[in-house]
Write an enzyme that holds these catalytic residues in place. Sequence first.
Site, PDB file in Angstrom:
ATOM      1  N   LYS A 122       0.842  -1.207   0.000  1.00  0.00           N
ATOM      2  CA  LYS A 122       0.000   0.000   0.000  1.00  0.00           C
ATOM      3  C   LYS A 122       0.871   1.249   0.000  1.00  0.00           C
ATOM      4  O   LYS A 122       0.600   2.207  -0.730  1.00  0.00           O
ATOM      5  CB  LYS A 122      -0.924  -0.027   1.231  1.00  0.00           C
ATOM      6  CG  LYS A 122      -1.981  -1.121   1.123  1.00  0.00           C
ATOM      7  CD  LYS A 122      -2.735  -1.365   2.425  1.00  0.00           C
ATOM      8  CE  LYS A 122      -3.672  -2.568   2.271  1.00  0.00           C
ATOM      9  NZ  LYS A 122      -4.383  -2.918   3.504  1.00  0.00           N
ATOM     10  N   GLN A 140      -4.344  -1.247   9.564  1.00  0.00           N
ATOM     11  CA  GLN A 140      -4.202  -2.605   9.024  1.00  0.00           C
ATOM     12  C   GLN A 140      -4.766  -3.618  10.014  1.00  0.00           C
ATOM     13  O   GLN A 140      -4.415  -3.609  11.199  1.00  0.00           O
ATOM     14  CB  GLN A 140      -2.711  -2.885   8.737  1.00  0.00           C
ATOM     15  CG  GLN A 140      -2.457  -4.231   8.100  1.00  0.00           C
ATOM     16  CD  GLN A 140      -3.078  -4.348   6.704  1.00  0.00           C
ATOM     17  OE1 GLN A 140      -3.010  -3.420   5.899  1.00  0.00           O
ATOM     18  NE2 GLN A 140      -3.683  -5.484   6.415  1.00  0.00           N
ATOM     19  N   ASP A 198     -10.996   2.598   3.905  1.00  0.00           N
ATOM     20  CA  ASP A 198     -11.250   1.151   3.817  1.00  0.00           C
ATOM     21  C   ASP A 198     -12.747   0.866   3.713  1.00  0.00           C
ATOM     22  O   ASP A 198     -13.144  -0.251   3.368  1.00  0.00           O
ATOM     23  CB  ASP A 198     -10.706   0.436   5.069  1.00  0.00           C
ATOM     24  CG  ASP A 198      -9.366  -0.243   4.803  1.00  0.00           C
ATOM     25  OD1 ASP A 198      -9.063  -0.521   3.620  1.00  0.00           O
ATOM     26  OD2 ASP A 198      -8.638  -0.497   5.785  1.00  0.00           O
TER      27      ASP A 198
END
Length: 292
Positions: free
Chosen positions: A53, A97, A120
């Site tokens: 990412k 994460q 997200d």
Amino acid sequence: MAATLIRGAEVASALRLEIRARVVALAARGVVPGLAVVLVGADPASQSYVRGKRKAAAELGIRALDHDLPADTPQAALLELLARLNADPAVHGVLVQLPLPAQVDEDRVIEAIDPDKDVDGFHPVNAGRLALGRPGFVPCTPAGVRELLVRAGVPLAGREVVVLGRSRIVGRPLSILLSQKGPGGDATVTVCHSRTRGLAEHCRRADVLVAAMGQPRAVTADMVKPGAAVIDVGVNRVGLDARGKAVLCGDVDFGPVAEKAGFLTPVPGGVGPMTISMLMHNTVLAAERRAG
Ligand code: NDP
């Protein structure tokens, strides 16, 4: 092989060119999209995802702001960091994460992210917006699956879609997305899970079959309607190669299914690269929305 391979890596590259153009347009207005990437602990898989990412962000001119915290970070410290990131105008997107260590409540952490920075798309406010068909952030893997289908020219309106898996991050949001009214939606969607009876029969009705179960090669050729589009979201580690590198396979029995399907995504190189591109898309979208 009968199936046309949908090469996610190539679609993701094309998408990144478009995202790059939007970053350049933002730069002309003095805006650099900022993505805060929070990693707690040193889980090797999480480290590898986060590296991917951060690399993608750097290549696109998105400023990745790294926050690597020790595995024993207390929940209160993480919540405090998120409050700071929510208030920071240089941060347009915040990504934590997952999974998080046991002392941290994941739901509590996700809910502490400003929904307008939740790139997200996991915050309940964004899940609600998706369910209501209102603008928000769509989780990256489902958004990537839809993008693959649309760009490959797979028709969705009025078609039978069967989604295998009902998780909060893949199956459930994907089922909502593909049944929404309008372009890229309008499908008739069936969601299957571990309690579904007659799974193979459901699958055989599908014009579009999406496998997101985490079960290696569980979708066999006899479960696939001839000519169907089969999207394999599964990433299963099934051993180590001679150099000690993880051997991956999807949820689909690739070889035999490729003989029967009309379209098929490989693993790796299918859905995976799209997930990161959609995260970059969401980050730029967050910056564009703020810039007005
Ligand atoms: P989860 O484990 O959260 O969910 C799996 C779902 O599949 C559940 O709904 C479960 O049912 C269902 N399921 C499991 N086994 C069966 C079975 N035998 N028959 C029918 N349904 C079954 O997984 P995720 O959604 O997080 O991930 C799914 C897969 O996708 C994994 O392999 C993961 O690694 C991969 N993945 C890939 C990404 C990418 O970018 N390529 C991103 C995210 C995930 P129930 O609800 O009843 O338990």
